[in-house]
Write a protein that holds these residues in place. Structure first.
Motif, PDB file in Angstrom:
ATOM      1  N   PRO A 250       0.802  -1.228   0.000  1.00 42.49           N
ATOM      2  CA  PRO A 250       0.000   0.000   0.000  1.00 42.49           C
ATOM      3  C   PRO A 250       0.830   1.272   0.000  1.00 42.49           C
ATOM      4  CG  PRO A 250      -0.097  -1.071   2.144  1.00 42.49           C
ATOM      5  CD  PRO A 250       0.527  -2.049   1.191  1.00 42.49           C
TER       6      PRO A 250
ATOM      7  N   TYR B 189      -5.317  -7.040  -6.000  1.00 43.41           N
ATOM      8  CA  TYR B 189      -4.762  -5.711  -6.278  1.00 43.41           C
ATOM      9  C   TYR B 189      -4.875  -5.399  -7.764  1.00 43.41           C
ATOM     10  CZ  TYR B 189      -1.594  -1.838  -6.955  1.00 43.41           C
ATOM     11  OH  TYR B 189      -1.066  -0.625  -7.324  1.00 43.41           O
TER      12      TYR B 189
ATOM     13  N   SER C 125      -5.259   2.600  -0.015  1.00 42.53           N
ATOM     14  CA  SER C 125      -3.922   2.251   0.464  1.00 42.53           C
ATOM     15  C   SER C 125      -3.669   2.808   1.855  1.00 42.53           C
ATOM     16  CB  SER C 125      -2.864   2.780  -0.514  1.00 42.53           C
ATOM     17  OG  SER C 125      -3.010   2.169  -1.776  1.00 42.53           O
TER      18      SER C 125
ATOM     19  N   GLN D 131      -5.132   0.566   4.356  1.00 41.76           N
ATOM     20  CA  GLN D 131      -4.368  -0.663   4.551  1.00 41.76           C
ATOM     21  C   GLN D 131      -3.239  -0.501   5.557  1.00 41.76           C
ATOM     22  OE1 GLN D 131      -3.400  -1.803   0.409  1.00 41.76           O
ATOM     23  NE2 GLN D 131      -4.536  -3.674   0.816  1.00 41.76           N
TER      24      GLN D 131
ATOM     25  N   THR E 255      -5.238  -1.757   8.427  1.00 38.15           N
ATOM     26  CA  THR E 255      -5.797  -3.107   8.356  1.00 38.15           C
ATOM     27  C   THR E 255      -4.719  -4.187   8.243  1.00 38.15           C
ATOM     28  OG1 THR E 255      -6.119  -2.850   5.958  1.00 38.15           O
ATOM     29  CG2 THR E 255      -7.990  -2.339   7.390  1.00 38.15           C
ATOM     30  N   ILE E 256      -3.611  -3.929   7.556  1.00 33.61           N
ATOM     31  CA  ILE E 256      -2.573  -4.959   7.424  1.00 33.61           C
ATOM     32  C   ILE E 256      -1.970  -5.341   8.773  1.00 33.61           C
ATOM     33  CG2 ILE E 256      -0.237  -5.407   6.538  1.00 33.61           C
ATOM     34  CD1 ILE E 256      -1.099  -4.182   3.902  1.00 33.61           C
TER      35      ILE E 256
ATOM     36  N   THR F  54      -7.488  -7.776   1.753  1.00 31.13           N
ATOM     37  CA  THR F  54      -6.307  -7.379   2.508  1.00 31.13           C
ATOM     38  C   THR F  54      -5.976  -8.389   3.598  1.00 31.13           C
ATOM     39  OG1 THR F  54      -6.657  -5.024   2.075  1.00 31.13           O
ATOM     40  CG2 THR F  54      -5.328  -5.573   3.997  1.00 31.13           C
TER      41      THR F  54
ATOM     42  N   TRP G  55      -3.930 -10.977   2.055  1.00 27.77           N
ATOM     43  CA  TRP G  55      -2.602 -10.457   1.734  1.00 27.77           C
ATOM     44  C   TRP G  55      -1.740 -10.312   2.984  1.00 27.77           C
ATOM     45  CZ3 TRP G  55       0.981  -9.881  -1.684  1.00 27.77           C
ATOM     46  CH2 TRP G  55       1.953  -8.888  -1.555  1.00 27.77           C
TER      47      TRP G  55
END
Length: 441
Positions: free
Chosen positions: A167, A259, A289, A292, A295-296, A350, A353
């Motif tokens: 991101p 993505y 992004s 993210q 969230t990541i 996400t 990912w």
């Protein structure tokens, strides 16, 4: 093969945090280099390098060149995986980022079709191939250098940190293209598109500096000192862990492919079919992004608590359920609705990912992990890399039916769900003491 159980290598929490931070910055710069090509393919390459074709055919050609990078990745995975498992993670990652940065920057110096004719797309394809070759070893090494420095109980969380590079790279690209599209839209197809590519040169200098400053991993040092390095890692992986390779490939499809489908393809769909402005589609990618960044690591923390494979499976199942409603909303969206759909629709993919690196690190033997992660990821990336061009062709065949991207997104989700469920089973078997001993041998 010996099944002697070794003492785990000693980790340094302070060094682990430093390496994770450096790994994140490196993957952010690497992601910028790789994804700038996807954005340019969606927005300008059809008129810069494929002038002799109509707009739809030109966009399709640009996406096919974009996919060429994914075709090169298995070769890069085998080459750099061999080096990573034989000479070390750190030295190999310096080579991969150097090739990536030089190839990306050179695209910014490339004359267009009007200047050198057919040689322009030919050279563009060659540079994209070099990008793919280097990225074939980049992702696996970045995951390993972060996780192999981490405490075992924190591996899933540390495996998610390099994923933040995606991101951040997208944010940099979207911001630069957005500024160009708003401030000077008339130069985008003349020389303005070159600026993001030329910035790869100073970014490369930063990445090399950071990677020179990190240490080799304790896991590789222990294997090297014990003379346990495999002679031919790729052959060893295929002989000893074929099922794990298939599971990892399936598990990675959605995390990579979402993505390129939801951003790269949907950007072109939004501007060419829905008539949205370039600023709108770039704003959607930029805001998504930014989200993210929260969230990541949140999904990485969840993976640390319940397991990486379960988080990947949950994200895949949720994405399969929203695939068709998401693209129905996009098909009728105005600008605010489009941005909201892209942002909200990206949350569940996400999860798949963020936890992907931890899932793979859990199911592969450390001695050949660089090769195994890189090869599995590269094969999945081939499948995912063709998602934009396949969806484009599917859209043509269905006369632009609103549901055609949803079919592709749902299919990728179900493949990843199956892979993640398989990884849960593999991880459970590896938890057996005898299996764990064999894995560490």
């Amino acid at each position: 093969m010996s099944t002697t159980v070794q003492q785990p290598p000693v980790t340094n929490p302070r060094m682990a945090r430093r390496v994770a931070g450096a790994s994140f910055v490196g993957t952010a710069l690497e992601s910028y280099d790789f994804y700038v090509f996807g954005t340019a393919a969606a927005l300008v390459f059809n008129v810069v390098f494929f002038t002799g074709q109509d707009p739809v055919a030109g966009t399709l050609s640009a996406f096919l060149v974009f996919a060429m990078g994914f075709v090169a990745r298995p070769l890069g995975a085998i080459l750099f995986g061999h080096l990573g498992d034989r000479i070390g993670r750190k030295r190999t990652l310096i080579w991969t980022i150097t090739l990536m940065g030089l190839a990306t920057g050179t695209v910014g110096l490339l004359p267009d079709y009007n200047a050198i004719g057919i040689w322009a797309p030919i050279i563009l394809t060659a540079l994209r191939f070099i990008q793919g070759l280097s990225l074939g070893g980049e992702w696996g090494g970045s995951i390993l250098i972060a996780t192999e420095h981490a405490e075992p109980r924190k591996r899933a969380l540390y495996a998610s940190i390099p994923q933040l590079g995606s991101p951040v790279g997208t944010m940099l690209i979207s911001a630069i293209f957005l500024v160009l599209a708003v401030v000077a839209p008339d130069i985008m197809t003349t020389w303005g598109w070159r600026i993001p590519f030329l910035l790869a040169f100073p970014f490369l200098a930063v990445a090399i500096y950071l990677r020179l400053a990190i240490d080799e991993t304790p896991v590789f040092k222990q294997a090297s000192q014990g003379h346990q390095l495999p002679r031919i890692p790729f052959v060893e992986v295929l002989k000893s862990q074929p099922v794990a390779i298939v599971v990892a490939i399936a598990s990675a499809v959605l995390g990579i492919g979402s993505y390129f489908l939801m951003v790269t393809y949907t950007q072109a769909y939004g501007t060419e079919t829905l008539g949205l402005s370039e600023a709108t589609v770039l704003n959607a990618a930029l805001v998504g992004s930014i989200l993210q960044l929260v969230t990541i690591p949140a999904f990485g923390y969840l993976a640390m608590r319940i397991g990486s494979a379960r988080v990947v499976a949950g994200g895949a199942l949720g994405t399969a359920l929203i695939a068709f409603p998401l693209y129905w909303v996009i098909s009728i969206a105005d600008e605010p609705m489009y941005i909201a759909a892209i942002i909200l629709g990206g949350i569940l993919p996400t999860a798949s990912w963020a936890a992907l690196g931890g899932l793979m690190a859990d199911i592969f033997r450390p001695a050949t992990a660089f090769t195994a992660l890189s090869f599995a990821y590269s094969i999945a990336a081939i499948i995912a890399g063709f998602a934009p061009s396949i969806t484009q062709q599917f859209g043509i065949a269905t006369d632009g039916a609103w549901w055609h991207p949803g079919v592709v997104l749902a299919a990728m989700s179900l493949i990843t769900l199956a892979g993640a469920l398989g990884a849960v089973g593999l991880r459970a078997r590896l938890a057996d003491p005898a299996a764990a001993a064999a894995r560490g041998a």
